[in-house]
Design an enzyme around this catalytic site. Structure first.
Site, mmCIF file in Angstrom:
data_model
loop_
_atom_site.group_PDB
_atom_site.id
_atom_site.type_symbol
_atom_site.label_atom_id
_atom_site.label_comp_id
_atom_site.label_asym_id
_atom_site.label_seq_id
_atom_site.Cartn_x
_atom_site.Cartn_y
_atom_site.Cartn_z
ATOM 1 N N GLY A 110 3.677 1.530 1.257
ATOM 2 C CA GLY A 110 5.032 1.071 0.951
ATOM 3 C C GLY A 110 5.298 1.051 -0.534
ATOM 4 O O GLY A 110 6.388 1.422 -0.996
ATOM 5 N N GLU A 124 -1.774 -9.178 3.432
ATOM 6 C CA GLU A 124 -1.925 -9.720 4.792
ATOM 7 C C GLU A 124 -3.376 -9.952 5.162
ATOM 8 O O GLU A 124 -3.676 -10.714 6.093
ATOM 9 C CB GLU A 124 -1.265 -8.780 5.817
ATOM 10 C CG GLU A 124 -1.996 -7.478 6.080
ATOM 11 C CD GLU A 124 -1.652 -6.376 5.091
ATOM 12 O OE1 GLU A 124 -1.951 -5.210 5.401
ATOM 13 O OE2 GLU A 124 -1.086 -6.680 4.028
ATOM 14 N N ARG A 181 -6.857 5.526 -0.565
ATOM 15 C CA ARG A 181 -7.447 6.634 -1.321
ATOM 16 C C ARG A 181 -6.528 7.097 -2.461
ATOM 17 O O ARG A 181 -6.989 7.698 -3.417
ATOM 18 C CB ARG A 181 -7.707 7.836 -0.393
ATOM 19 C CG ARG A 181 -8.675 7.575 0.731
ATOM 20 C CD ARG A 181 -8.944 8.855 1.515
ATOM 21 N NE ARG A 181 -9.610 8.584 2.768
ATOM 22 C CZ ARG A 181 -10.928 8.422 2.885
ATOM 23 N NH1 ARG A 181 -11.695 8.523 1.825
ATOM 24 N NH2 ARG A 181 -11.470 8.160 4.064
ATOM 25 N N HIS A 215 -3.556 -5.207 0.010
ATOM 26 C CA HIS A 215 -3.023 -5.710 1.285
ATOM 27 C C HIS A 215 -3.033 -7.242 1.284
ATOM 28 O O HIS A 215 -4.059 -7.860 1.578
ATOM 29 C CB HIS A 215 -3.863 -5.194 2.457
ATOM 30 C CG HIS A 215 -3.677 -3.741 2.746
ATOM 31 N ND1 HIS A 215 -2.839 -3.278 3.730
ATOM 32 C CD2 HIS A 215 -4.214 -2.645 2.161
ATOM 33 C CE1 HIS A 215 -2.876 -1.959 3.757
ATOM 34 N NE2 HIS A 215 -3.700 -1.544 2.820
ATOM 35 N N CYS A 239 0.831 -1.201 0.000
ATOM 36 C CA CYS A 239 0.000 0.000 0.000
ATOM 37 C C CYS A 239 0.874 1.263 0.000
ATOM 38 O O CYS A 239 1.469 1.603 -1.008
ATOM 39 C CB CYS A 239 -0.970 -0.020 1.178
ATOM 40 S SG CYS A 239 -2.343 1.152 1.018
#
Length: 265
Positions: free
Chosen positions: A39, A166, A119, A164, A37
């Site tokens: 990152g 995770e 966003r 994501h 994200c």
């Protein structure tokens, strides 16, 4: 490098510390890198500044006045005043490009579905400029034409994801990207010899058994029950009515031992 979410205190910390610099360190060292994200967005900014030569490139989330907004607010988010539960949320499709680290991680699956929470996105206005400089767009949303994954060719393992992973990863079924990320690292971890009396399966079983016992003791703590008093036959006494000198029984009696012998007053 995980995303931290669009919280003002976190963004202030990023502006102060400059999270792009750690990305440069990882690139130079050749260590495996997974940007999730925010990152991925920081990795895009770093690439734009130092490889694509877009001096001052940034995300409008951190610098609204940047000359090169390589990361910008999504079109669907423009004008959104209520920030509660209005991000791009949920599962979206992503088409994986063949011959990439992502395609190796996902195997034969060409179109994946991953969960999102953001966003801001990679600005498509700079997509060609970044691609020409060498940034690989290894995953793209087929419906919205949004970049979902990036890679750095020539690096041993460098992947950024807007989604994501995770969110759909568990202990017994880790996400393919996490498995692919740790494969290079697993070569440096000493393995347990299978020739020993305690092989890998035995150690895993013992660990799980101990973990179950600990959890059971936490969820079902033993209750302390006070012991019941034990009766002592020798100390048992009964009350027997006493008799007056004329042989009539009185209302108040003396103590009568357990051997049924009445104590006369």
């Amino acid at each position: 490098l995980p995303g931290v979410g669009a919280f003002e205190d976190c963004m202030h910390e990023l502006r102060t510390r400059g999270l792009v610099e750690p990305v440069r360190t990882v690139v130079a060292s050749g260590k495996p890198f997974l940007g999730i994200c925010l990152g991925m967005q920081c990795a895009t900014v770093e690439f734009a500044r130092h490889v694509a030569k877009l001096k001052g490139a940034d995300s409008t989330e951190m610098n609204p006045q940047t000359r090169y907004p390589v990361i910008d607010l999504m079109n669907s988010q423009v004008g959104v005043a209520n920030k509660g539960g209005t991000m791009r949320l949920g599962s979206y499709p992503c088409r994986v490009q063949t011959g990439t680290l992502a395609s190796k991680a996902y195997g034969k699956t060409k179109t994946i579905h991953e969960r999102h929470r953001h966003r801001y996105e990679l600005n498509n206005k700079f997509r060609d400029r970044l691609s020409e400089a060498g940034l690989r767009m290894s995953g793209v949303n087929p419906d919205l034409d949004l970049v979902e994954m990036i890679e750095l060719p020539g690096h041993p393992w460098f992947v950024g994801t807007q989604f994501h992973p995770e969110y759909s990863s568990t202990v017994d079924c880790p996400h393919p990207l996490f498995v692919s990320l740790f494969k290079p690292l697993s070569k440096t971890i000493p393995s347990v010899s299978t020739k020993s009396s305690f092989d890998r399966n035995t150690l895993t079983g013992l660990f799980l058994m101990g973990l179950i016992l600990v959890l059971y003791s936490l969820w079902f703590p033993p209750t302390a029950t006070p012991p019941e008093p034990k009766a002592n036959p020798q100390n048992k006494t009964t009350l027997a009515p006493s008799r007056s000198t004329d042989g009539s029984a009185e209302s108040q009696g003396a103590v009568q031992p357990n051997n049924q012998e009445t104590v006369q007053t």
